[in-house]
Design a protein around this motif. Structure first.
Motif, PDB file in Angstrom:
ATOM      1  N   ASP A   1       0.840  -1.195   0.000  1.00 37.13           N
ATOM      2  CA  ASP A   1       0.000   0.000   0.000  1.00 37.13           C
ATOM      3  C   ASP A   1       0.876   1.246   0.000  1.00 37.13           C
ATOM      4  OD1 ASP A   1       0.963   0.287   2.603  1.00 37.13           O
ATOM      5  OD2 ASP A   1      -0.821  -0.602   3.515  1.00 37.13           O
ATOM      6  N   ASP A   2       0.233   2.403   0.022  1.00 42.51           N
ATOM      7  CA  ASP A   2       0.957   3.680  -0.044  1.00 42.51           C
ATOM      8  C   ASP A   2       1.566   4.084   1.291  1.00 42.51           C
ATOM      9  OD1 ASP A   2       0.343   3.951  -2.734  1.00 42.51           O
ATOM     10  OD2 ASP A   2      -1.539   5.012  -2.335  1.00 42.51           O
ATOM     11  N   ASP A   3       1.352   3.290   2.337  1.00 40.85           N
ATOM     12  CA  ASP A   3       1.916   3.588   3.654  1.00 40.85           C
ATOM     13  C   ASP A   3       3.265   2.915   3.880  1.00 40.85           C
ATOM     14  OD1 ASP A   3      -0.267   5.186   4.406  1.00 40.85           O
ATOM     15  OD2 ASP A   3      -1.412   3.424   5.032  1.00 40.85           O
ATOM     16  N   GLY A   4       3.775   2.243   2.854  1.00 41.57           N
ATOM     17  CA  GLY A   4       5.083   1.604   2.982  1.00 41.57           C
ATOM     18  C   GLY A   4       5.050   0.199   3.537  1.00 41.57           C
ATOM     19  N   ASN A   5       3.853  -0.406   3.630  1.00 38.83           N
ATOM     20  CA  ASN A   5       3.753  -1.796   4.059  1.00 38.83           C
ATOM     21  C   ASN A   5       4.153  -2.728   2.919  1.00 38.83           C
ATOM     22  OD1 ASN A   5       2.644  -1.674   6.850  1.00 38.83           O
ATOM     23  ND2 ASN A   5       0.958  -0.604   5.824  1.00 38.83           N
ATOM     24  N   ILE A   6       4.917  -3.742   3.255  1.00 37.24           N
ATOM     25  CA  ILE A   6       5.399  -4.709   2.266  1.00 37.24           C
ATOM     26  C   ILE A   6       4.996  -6.097   2.726  1.00 37.24           C
ATOM     27  CG2 ILE A   6       7.472  -5.765   1.265  1.00 37.24           C
ATOM     28  CD1 ILE A   6       8.802  -2.996   1.567  1.00 37.24           C
ATOM     29  N   VAL A   7       4.358  -6.855   1.848  1.00 32.79           N
ATOM     30  CA  VAL A   7       3.972  -8.225   2.173  1.00 32.79           C
ATOM     31  C   VAL A   7       5.004  -9.181   1.585  1.00 32.79           C
ATOM     32  CG1 VAL A   7       2.484  -8.473   0.137  1.00 32.79           C
ATOM     33  CG2 VAL A   7       2.060  -9.876   2.160  1.00 32.79           C
ATOM     34  N   THR A   8       5.304 -10.234   2.342  1.00 28.73           N
ATOM     35  CA  THR A   8       6.305 -11.199   1.925  1.00 28.73           C
ATOM     36  C   THR A   8       5.991 -12.523   2.605  1.00 28.73           C
ATOM     37  OG1 THR A   8       8.699 -11.629   1.801  1.00 28.73           O
ATOM     38  CG2 THR A   8       7.901 -10.536   3.778  1.00 28.73           C
TER      39      THR A   8
END
Length: 360
Positions: free
Chosen positions: A88-95
């Protein structure tokens, strides 16, 4: 650290396709009579049509790469590296959970390798091999990926895998969706979580260490899954079986990631459970023969159905249970609240129980 990620050397599909289409076009006009051969102008038109088809496919590949690759990052810990997707635009990264391991802080590089950013763990959910990390100081222009719809994924769709296999950032490979709804179990060796994962997308895109947590995307530039592991072939010393890789479906990714971001943890897994812990037992010939209950949660699914410590589960419905892994796989296709028949033994006597399943 990467249990079994995804990626491979790019295949020159456009050239092969061009040759195949050209050969087909020329062959379709042939007969036993030379007079039946297509006129030069017809053959040329068919050749031109084939060339345009290849150019269009090549253009689609390039467009998807330009759209999605800026949203794919490389994640580095003290133990190794993997890939991730800007959620998302909040800098969350899924992995993947097995990418982050036990780490709490990370170095994140955008796919082009131009920027190295600090990131921190939000939460990890090993039961589904998913995790979310967050960039500490989000830079301008960080692009979130577009996530697709699992209901629209079909066998035969062309897909591209993006990530950092073997540390090669910005790698892109291609394949197809080979099958849907697979249930697979990760090994704990090599950094895997040991999780049993349901509804996986099988793909012919190769899976290599470092590609885990990256993006499996369709030609609409939508993420349809997270490449997670590859099948292994015992006959080849448990090396990866070429062309058999698995990705966590986007529906699961969104369900888990949204809970982690909103609540800091997963509160609704959607995964069925017996509310027990167990261990594999063997028969007199030392072959796996069932799962013995080591503990049973009071008031849980198995307890309410009359099962107790020491009982040995041998079947769920019509599915034989011989190991703790086969038990997890049998439950993976069920949902919390479903009623299933559990066959078990107690003191050498076979019994059955109707169990209303709980939730992990």
């Amino acid at each position: 650290m990467d249990a079994s990620p995804s990626g491979s050397r790019a295949r020159r599909l456009p050239l092969s396709l061009a040759a195949g289409l050209s050969a087909l076009a020329l062959a379709s006009g042939c007969s036993d009579s030379a007079t039946d051969s297509p006129e030069p102008s017809v053959a040329a038109a068919r050749q031109d049509s084939a060339s345009r088809a290849v150019a269009e496919l090549e253009s689609d590949y390039q467009r998807v790469i330009n759209d999605v690759l800026p949203s794919v990052v490389q994640i580095q810990t003290a133990d190794g590296l993997g890939s991730g997707i800007v959620y998302d635009d909040d800098g969350n990264i899924v992995t993947n959970a097995h990418v982050v391991g036990d780490a709490k802080s990370f170095k994140v590089s955008v796919a082009t390798g131009e920027h190295v950013l600090d990131a921190s763990l939000v939460s990890s959910y090993p039961d589904q091999d998913l995790a979310v990390i967050r960039i500490d100081d989000k830079p301008d222009g960080l692009r979130a990926a577009k996530f697709g719809d699992s209901e629209k994924v079909e066998v035969g769709q062309i897909v591209l895998a993006m990530g950092s296999p073997l540390g090669l950032s910005s790698s892109v490979t291609q394949g197809i969706v080979s099958a849907l709804g697979r249930t697979v179990s990760e090994s704990r060796s090599g950094g895997g979580t040991g999780a049993t994962l349901a509804n996986m997308v099988q793909t012919s895109a190769a899976i290599n260490p470092g590609n885990s947590g990256g993006a499996l995307v369709n030609l609409n530039s939508e993420v349809i899954g997270i490449p997670t592991l590859a099948a292994t072939d015992p006959a080849l010393g448990n090396s990866a079986a070429p062309g058999i890789g698995f990705a966590i479906p986007v529906s699961t990714v969104k369900t888990i990631a949204d809970q982690i971001i909103d609540k800091g943890k997963v509160t609704d897994s959607g995964r069925a459970a017996l509310d027990i812990t167990g261990r594999t037992v063997v028969d007199d010939d030392y072959r796996p023969a069932g799962v013995a209950l080591v503990s049973v949660v009071r008031g849980g699914a198995a307890y309410d159905a009359g099962m107790r410590v020491g009982d040995i589960i041998t079947r769920i419905g019509d599915t034989e249970v011989t190991t703790i892994t086969s038990l997890a796989e049998a439950l993976a296709g069920e949902e919390p609240g479903d009623r299933v028949k559990v066959t078990y033994t107690r003191g050498g006597t076979t019994r059955t129980a109707e169990v209303t399943l709980g939730e992990i």
